[in-house]
Motif scaffolding. Structure first.
Motif, PDB file in Angstrom:
ATOM      1  N   ASP A 335       0.786  -1.114   0.458  1.00  0.00           N
ATOM      2  CA  ASP A 335      -0.019  -0.359   0.020  1.00  0.00           C
ATOM      3  C   ASP A 335       1.299   1.256  -0.056  1.00  0.00           C
ATOM      4  OD1 ASP A 335      -1.897   1.536   0.012  1.00  0.00           O
ATOM      5  OD2 ASP A 335      -2.378   1.434   1.887  1.00  0.00           O
ATOM      6  N   ALA A 336       0.227   2.090  -0.577  1.00  0.00           N
ATOM      7  CA  ALA A 336       1.373   3.626  -0.429  1.00  0.00           C
ATOM      8  C   ALA A 336       0.358   4.957  -1.153  1.00  0.00           C
ATOM      9  CB  ALA A 336       2.442   3.305  -1.707  1.00  0.00           C
ATOM     10  N   PHE A 348      -3.112  15.654  -7.812  1.00  0.00           N
ATOM     11  CA  PHE A 348      -3.309  14.049  -8.755  1.00  0.00           C
ATOM     12  C   PHE A 348      -3.186  13.364  -7.582  1.00  0.00           C
ATOM     13  CE2 PHE A 348      -4.856  10.574 -10.806  1.00  0.00           C
ATOM     14  CZ  PHE A 348      -5.018  10.303 -11.906  1.00  0.00           C
ATOM     15  N   HIS A 349      -3.623  12.390  -6.859  1.00  0.00           N
ATOM     16  CA  HIS A 349      -3.360  11.966  -5.883  1.00  0.00           C
ATOM     17  C   HIS A 349      -3.839  10.672  -5.302  1.00  0.00           C
ATOM     18  CE1 HIS A 349      -1.105  14.712  -2.808  1.00  0.00           C
ATOM     19  NE2 HIS A 349      -1.122  15.285  -3.666  1.00  0.00           N
ATOM     20  N   THR A 350      -2.790   9.116  -5.396  1.00  0.00           N
ATOM     21  CA  THR A 350      -3.698   7.857  -4.490  1.00  0.00           C
ATOM     22  C   THR A 350      -3.558   7.672  -3.575  1.00  0.00           C
ATOM     23  OG1 THR A 350      -1.875   6.576  -6.033  1.00  0.00           O
ATOM     24  CG2 THR A 350      -4.367   7.266  -7.691  1.00  0.00           C
ATOM     25  N   ASP A 351      -4.384   6.808  -3.373  1.00  0.00           N
ATOM     26  CA  ASP A 351      -4.406   5.594  -2.348  1.00  0.00           C
ATOM     27  C   ASP A 351      -4.484   3.433  -3.441  1.00  0.00           C
ATOM     28  OD1 ASP A 351      -4.003   4.384  -0.128  1.00  0.00           O
ATOM     29  OD2 ASP A 351      -5.361   4.622   1.030  1.00  0.00           O
ATOM     30  N   ARG A 352      -3.221   2.731  -2.978  1.00  0.00           N
ATOM     31  CA  ARG A 352      -3.185   1.876  -4.220  1.00  0.00           C
ATOM     32  C   ARG A 352      -3.411   0.285  -3.330  1.00  0.00           C
ATOM     33  NH1 ARG A 352      -2.208   2.634  -8.985  1.00  0.00           N
ATOM     34  NH2 ARG A 352      -1.127   0.729  -9.150  1.00  0.00           N
ATOM     35  N   PRO A 353      -4.011  -0.316  -2.336  1.00  0.00           N
ATOM     36  CA  PRO A 353      -3.744  -0.618  -1.822  1.00  0.00           C
ATOM     37  C   PRO A 353      -3.645  -2.357  -2.592  1.00  0.00           C
ATOM     38  CG  PRO A 353      -5.689  -0.273  -1.284  1.00  0.00           C
ATOM     39  CD  PRO A 353      -5.485   0.826  -1.436  1.00  0.00           C
ATOM     40  N   ALA A 354      -2.682  -2.938  -2.456  1.00  0.00           N
ATOM     41  CA  ALA A 354      -3.307  -3.836  -3.640  1.00  0.00           C
ATOM     42  C   ALA A 354      -1.792  -5.373  -3.315  1.00  0.00           C
ATOM     43  CB  ALA A 354      -2.414  -3.618  -4.659  1.00  0.00           C
ATOM     44  N   ARG A 355      -2.921  -6.865  -3.505  1.00  0.00           N
ATOM     45  CA  ARG A 355      -2.291  -8.114  -3.177  1.00  0.00           C
ATOM     46  C   ARG A 355      -2.156  -8.576  -4.062  1.00  0.00           C
ATOM     47  NH1 ARG A 355      -5.778  -5.554  -0.744  1.00  0.00           N
ATOM     48  NH2 ARG A 355      -7.546  -6.064  -2.219  1.00  0.00           N
ATOM     49  N   ILE A 387      -6.720  -4.932  -6.689  1.00  0.00           N
ATOM     50  CA  ILE A 387      -5.866  -3.847  -6.427  1.00  0.00           C
ATOM     51  C   ILE A 387      -7.384  -2.663  -6.015  1.00  0.00           C
ATOM     52  CG2 ILE A 387      -6.325  -2.220  -8.225  1.00  0.00           C
ATOM     53  CD1 ILE A 387      -3.383  -0.764  -7.946  1.00  0.00           C
ATOM     54  N   ASN A 388      -7.459  -2.169  -5.062  1.00  0.00           N
ATOM     55  CA  ASN A 388      -8.474  -1.244  -4.606  1.00  0.00           C
ATOM     56  C   ASN A 388      -7.748   0.077  -3.546  1.00  0.00           C
ATOM     57  OD1 ASN A 388      -8.558  -3.962  -2.233  1.00  0.00           O
ATOM     58  ND2 ASN A 388     -10.578  -3.779  -3.875  1.00  0.00           N
ATOM     59  N   LEU A 389      -7.887   0.686  -5.413  1.00  0.00           N
ATOM     60  CA  LEU A 389      -7.612   1.707  -5.437  1.00  0.00           C
ATOM     61  C   LEU A 389      -8.489   3.236  -5.527  1.00  0.00           C
ATOM     62  CD1 LEU A 389      -5.386   4.119  -7.629  1.00  0.00           C
ATOM     63  CD2 LEU A 389      -6.624   3.356  -9.486  1.00  0.00           C
ATOM     64  N   GLN A 406     -11.798   2.449  -7.618  1.00  0.00           N
ATOM     65  CA  GLN A 406     -11.764   2.023  -8.970  1.00  0.00           C
ATOM     66  C   GLN A 406     -11.420   0.057  -8.211  1.00  0.00           C
ATOM     67  OE1 GLN A 406      -9.725   1.554 -12.458  1.00  0.00           O
ATOM     68  NE2 GLN A 406     -11.194   1.817 -13.229  1.00  0.00           N
ATOM     69  N   ASP A 407     -12.085  -0.948  -8.019  1.00  0.00           N
ATOM     70  CA  ASP A 407     -11.763  -1.853  -7.289  1.00  0.00           C
ATOM     71  C   ASP A 407     -11.504  -2.740  -8.688  1.00  0.00           C
ATOM     72  OD1 ASP A 407     -11.442  -0.696  -5.405  1.00  0.00           O
ATOM     73  OD2 ASP A 407     -13.871  -2.506  -5.058  1.00  0.00           O
ATOM     74  N   VAL A 408     -10.372  -3.217  -9.405  1.00  0.00           N
ATOM     75  CA  VAL A 408      -9.590  -4.676 -10.745  1.00  0.00           C
ATOM     76  C   VAL A 408      -8.926  -5.697  -9.521  1.00  0.00           C
ATOM     77  CG1 VAL A 408      -8.066  -4.525 -12.287  1.00  0.00           C
ATOM     78  CG2 VAL A 408      -9.066  -2.681 -11.982  1.00  0.00           C
ATOM     79  N   ARG A 409      -9.719  -6.522 -10.349  1.00  0.00           N
ATOM     80  CA  ARG A 409      -9.409  -7.761 -10.303  1.00  0.00           C
ATOM     81  C   ARG A 409      -9.017  -8.498 -11.731  1.00  0.00           C
ATOM     82  NH1 ARG A 409     -13.629 -10.468  -6.864  1.00  0.00           N
ATOM     83  NH2 ARG A 409     -14.564 -10.915  -8.271  1.00  0.00           N
TER      84      ARG A 409
END
Length: 727
Positions: A335-336, A348-355, A387-389, A406-409
Motif C-alpha cells: 500500500d502507498a 492527483f493523488h492515489t491510495d493503492r492497496p494491492a495484493r 487492487i482497491n484504488l 476503482q477495484d480491479v481483480r
C-alpha cells in the motif's frame, strides 16, 4: 575529451599502473588463465563459451568485489541493458530494458518484457522485480528472446539470479555498511550441517536510509526507507542421486512513496490554471531534481511485503538423465499513498492497496551426455491480483477533492510444454532446436463508479508456439562461431486502469519478436583473453504500447490503454571482453550498439478520434551506444591483500517518455563506481563510491497528456565504508 572521461582515466590508470609494478614472478604465472564461467541459461550447467547465445555473467568471485544493492546495479555488466527504478510504487518497480524492449508501469496487469528469475522462479510483476543483492552466487544477463525455456514475458531477455547453496561445513559472513544519506546496511548468512544428509542456511538483512531526496514542502528528508529480510534454506540429500531443497524468504519494506517531480509545461492544465509549472525544459518546479514539493504522506507510511517459498526435488536417474521438479509461491501485499502531481497541492493523488500471488510448477527431464542432449518439460502458472484504488482528484471541481474508487481483480492461468535439444553431427558441428507451446487464460473484473464487470469478469485466451534453432561450429578449441534464430512473445491481457467500459472489456493481443543473430565466442593467449561478439536483427510485431489518454468527464479524466498498433526493428552489435593482464590485474569491458526504430505505428494516441502516424517517435530506454570498462588489481600488501576496483559505465542519450517529451530527454551519462579494499585473514575493509560524477539522468518520465508530466532522477552520488567478516 569529455570531462567525465578525463576524471575517470586517473582512477582506471591507477589500476593499470599497479599492474606495471607487479613483480616479475607474477608475470610468469599468467598461464593460469581466466576461470571457467558456468551458466544455467539453458536450465542445465554449461560453460559460457559453449552456449550459442548472448549471455553476460558474473561469478561469486566477481560479485564479492562489488557493492551492488539490487538488480539495477547489474546493468553495467552487459551491453544494451538499461535498468531503472520508476519510483511509482513501494518496494521498487523495475523498468528493465534489453535492446530497446521493456516496460515501465506499476500495474500488475502489465506483464514484464524482461524476466527477472531468482533460483528458477520467475517474478511475474515489475513491482518487486528489483531483487535485492543478498547472498547472490551468480548473475546471468540473457539478451534477446528467451521464449523456449523461459516462456512468455521474456521477449527482451532474462536477468537470471542464483543464490548460494547450504554447506555441510560451518561457514558464513557478516557485512556492515554505512554510507551517506545516513544509510546503514547489515546483512549476514550462516550455513552448517545438521547431519550427513541435511544442511541448512540462514540469511538476514536490514537496511535503512534517509534517501537522496529532500522534501521542501515539509522541510525534511522525503524518501526514507527501512528494509528487513529473513531467509532459510534446507538441503536434504538422502542418497547420492536424490536431492530435496526448501527455501523461504520474508521481506518487508517500509518507506515514503517515491518523491516525484512536477514538470508541467505552460500548455498543461496544472501550469496554466493552477500555476504549478516547471522552471524550464528538464528543470522541475522545485528547481532541483533532488528536491520535491509533494505534499503526500511521509513517515514511511508505504509498505511492501513479499514472501517467496521454493521447493525443489532432483533425481539423478543415471549418469545421463536427471529429473527435476520446481515449485514456487510468491505473495506480495502493499500500500502507498502516492502524490503523483509533485506539487504542494492535492491535484492527483492515489491510495493503492494491492495484493498479488503466483504459483508455478515446473517439471523437466534433462539428458546430459552423448551426441544428443536435451531438456524437455512442462510448466504451469497460476496468478491473481486485486487492487482497491482510490484516486484523489483536486483539479476537476474548484476547492473540492474528489475521492474516486476503482477495484480491479485479474487472474492468469498459463500452461506450457517445452524442449530444447542439441545434436552433435561431429565433435565440432552442433545443431540446436527447441520450441515451446503456451496456452494463456486471463480474466478481468472492474468495479467502477460508471460501470462494473466485477461479478461478470471478462475472459480471453491466447496460444503461441515459440521456436528456436541454432547451428554452431567449433573452429578449434578456442573459437566457436554460430548462427541463431529465436522467437519470443509477451502475453495479451486487459487494461488495468480503465475509465471506460470498452477499455475494461476489450483485450489486447500478444506481441512477438523474431531474433536473428550471428556471433562468435573465443579465448586466446592461453585463456587469458576472452572475447565474445554477436550481431543481431530483431523484428517486432503487434508491439504493445501503454498510452495514457484523456477521458474528459469520466472517472479520473484519464485512463491507460494498451495498443497493438506498432511494428519495430532492432539491430546492433554486442561485445564482451575479459582479459587477465597479469595474475593480479584483470580488465573487462563490454560494448553495445543499438539501432531501434518503429517501422509502422499508426494509432490514436491522444483519444481525439484521429489515427496519426507515430513512426517518428523513438523507442524508450534504447540508447544507441552503451559500454562499460572495469579494472581490478589485487596485490599482497603487508599481512593481507589489497585491491582496487574501478568501473566506468557509459549510457548513451535516450528517451524516457512514450511521447519523447524533451523535458525528459536523457543526455549521455558516465556512471563511475570505485572501491578500495583490504583483507587480513577473513576480515575485509572497503571504501566505495557509486555514481561518483553525480549524474542526474531521469529514470522515469510520464506524460498525463494535457494535465502535467512527472519524473524522477537516478540516485545521486553514494559513498561509504563496509566491513565484512567471514568464518
Amino acid at each position: 575529451m569529455n570531462k567525465h572521461i578525463q576524471r575517470a582515466l586517473p582512477v582506471l590508470l591507477v589500476s593499470t599502473s599497479f599492474a606495471a609494478l607487479t613483480p616479475a614472478h607474477a608475470q610468469e604465472q599468467t598461464s593460469v588463465g581466466l576461470d571457467e564461467i558456468v551458466v544455467t541459461a539453458r536450465k542445465r550447467a554449461e560453460n559460457l563459451q559453449d552456449v550459442s547465445s548472448s549471455i553476460s555473467a558474473m561469478s561469486a568471485t566477481e560479485l564479492a568485489r562489488r557493492f551492488d544493492v539490487d538488480v539495477r546495479d547489474f546493468a553495467n555488466s552487459s551491453p544494451n541493458v538499461v535498468i531503472d527504478d520508476t519510483q511509482q510504487g513501494p518496494g521498487g518497480v523495475a523498468a528493465v530494458t534489453i535492446r530497446g524492449i521493456g516496460v515501465a508501469d506499476v500495474e500488475k496487469s502489465v506483464d514484464p518484457a524482461v524476466g527477472v528469475v531468482i533460483d528458477d522462479i520467475y517474478v511475474g510483476t515489475s513491482t518487486g522485480g528489483l531483487i535485492k543483492a543478498i547472498d547472490l552466487d551468480r548473475v546471468e544477463v540473457l539478451r534477446g528472446p528467451q521464449g523456449t525455456l523461459f516462456g512468455r514475458n521474456a521477449i527482451g531477455g532474462v536477468i537470471n539470479l542464483a543464490r548460494s547453496r547450504p554447506t555441510q561445513e560451518l561457514t558464513g559472513k557478516v557485512r556492515g555498511t554505512y554510507a551517506n544519506h545516513d544509510s546503514l546496511d547489515l546483512e549476514g548468512l550462516v550455513s552448517f550441517g545438521l547431519s550427513d544428509a541435511i544442511a541448512v542456511k540462514f540469511t538476514a538483512a536490514h537496511r535503512k536510509s534517509d534517501g537522496y531526496m529532500y522534501n521542501a514542502t515539509f522541510g525534511k528528508d522525503g524518501q526514507t526507507s527501512e528494509f528487513t529480510a529473513l531467509g532459510v534454506q534446507v538441503l536434504i540429500t538422502p542418497t547420492d542421486n536424490l536431492e530435496f531443497s526448501f527455501s523461504f524468504d520474508d521481506q518487508n519494506t517500509k518507506q515514503d512513496p517515491g518523491q516525484l517531480l512536477n514538470l508541467a509545461k505552460s500548455t498543461d492544465l496544472f501550469c496554466a490554471v493552477y500555476e504549478q509549472c516547471a522552471q524550464g525544459v528538464g528543470v522541475p518546479q522545485s528547481g532541483s531534481r533532488y528536491v520535491s514539493l509533494g505534499n503526500g504522506r511521509l513517515g514511511r507510511n508505504g509498505f511492501f511485503d513479499m514472501n517467496l517459498g521454493i521447493a525443489k526435488a532432483k533425481w539423478d536417474i543415471s549418469d545421463d538423465f536427471e529429473l527435476q521438479y520446481i515449485y514456487g509461491r510468491l505473495e506480495t501485499d502493499e500500500d502507498a499513498y502516492q502524490d503523483w502531481d509533485g506539487t504542494a497541492l492535492t491535484l492527483f493523488h492515489t491510495d493503492r492497496p494491492a495484493r498479488y500471488h503466483q504459483d508455478t510448477h515446473e517439471l523437466r527431464l534433462t539428458k546430459a551426455n552423448g551426441p544428443l542432449t536435451f531438456v524437455v518439460g512442462g510448466y504451469l502458472w497460476d496468478s491473481a491480483y486485486t487492487i482497491n484504488l482510490v484516486s484523489y482528484i483536486g483539479f476537476a471541481v474548484p476547492d473540492t477533492i474528489l475521492a474516486i474508487p476503482q477495484d480491479v481483480r485479474q487472474t492468469t492461468k498459463s500452461y506450457a510444454g517445452f524442449f530444447e535439444a542439441d545434436y552433435r553431427f561431429t565433435d565440432a558441428l552442433k545443431l540446436t532446436v527447441g520450441g515451446r507451446y503456451t496456452k494463456d487464460k486471463k480474466t478481468s473484473g472492474v468495479l467502477d463508479g460508471t460501470f462494473s464487470t466485477w461479478d461478470d469478469p471478462r475472459r480471453e485466451s491466447w496460444s503461441k508456439f515459440t521456436p528456436k534453432a541454432s547451428l554452431s561450429y567449433d573452429v578449434n578449441d578456442d573459437l566457436m562461431v554460430y548462427g541463431l534464430f529465436s522467437r519470443g512473445y509477451r502475453g495479451g491481457g486487459f487494461n488495468g486502469r480503465p475509465s471506460t467500459l470498452s477499455a475494461a472489456t476489450v483485450p489486447y493481443d500478444p506481441e512477438t519478436v523474431d531474433n536473428f543473430k550471428l556471433g562468435f565466442k573465443s579465448e586466446m593467449l592461453d585463456r587469458r583473453l576472452r572475447l565474445n561478439v554477436s550481431a543481431f536483427l530483431m523484428k517486432y510485431d503487434d508491439k504493445q504500447e501503454d498510452v495514457d489518454v484523456p477521458t474528459p468527464g469520466i472517472g479520473t479524466g484519464r485512463e491507460n490503454r494498451t495498443l497493438n498498433a506498432a511494428s519495430a526493428e532492432m539491430k546492433g552489435i554486442e561485445a564482451d571482453l575479459t582479459a587477465q593482464i597479469t595474475e593480479n590485474f584483470t580488465l573487462s569491458a563490454n560494448l553495445g550498439y543499438l539501432d531501434a526504430k518503429y517501422k509502422d505505428f499508426l494509432a490514436d494516441t491522444n483519444n481525439d478520434g484521429v489515427v496519426d502516424d507515430n513512426s517518428a517517435l523513438k523507442l524508450r530506454r534504447a540508447p544507441k551506444w552503451t559500454w562499460a570498462v572495469s579494472a581490478n588489481y589485487e596485490a599482497e600488501i603487508g599481512p593481507g591483500t589489497g585491491w582496487i576496483q574501478a568501473d566506468l559505465h557509459y549510457l548513451g542519450a535516450h528517451e524516457i517518455t512514450f511521447l519523447n517529451n524533451p523535458a525528459f530527454h536523457n543526455k549521455a551519462q558516465y556512471l563511475m563506481d570505485a572501491s578500495l579494499n583490504y583483507r587480513i585473514d577473513k576480515t575485509q575493509i572497503s571504501v566505495f563510491g557509486r555514481n561518483l560524477f553525480k549524474e542526474d539522468g531521469w529514470t522515469i518520465g510520464y506524460d498525463a497528456q494535457g494535465l502535467w508530466s512527472y519524473g524522477a532522477a537516478r540516485p545521486s552520488r553514494t559513498y561509504g565504508v563496509s566491513v565484512t567478516q567471514s568464518f
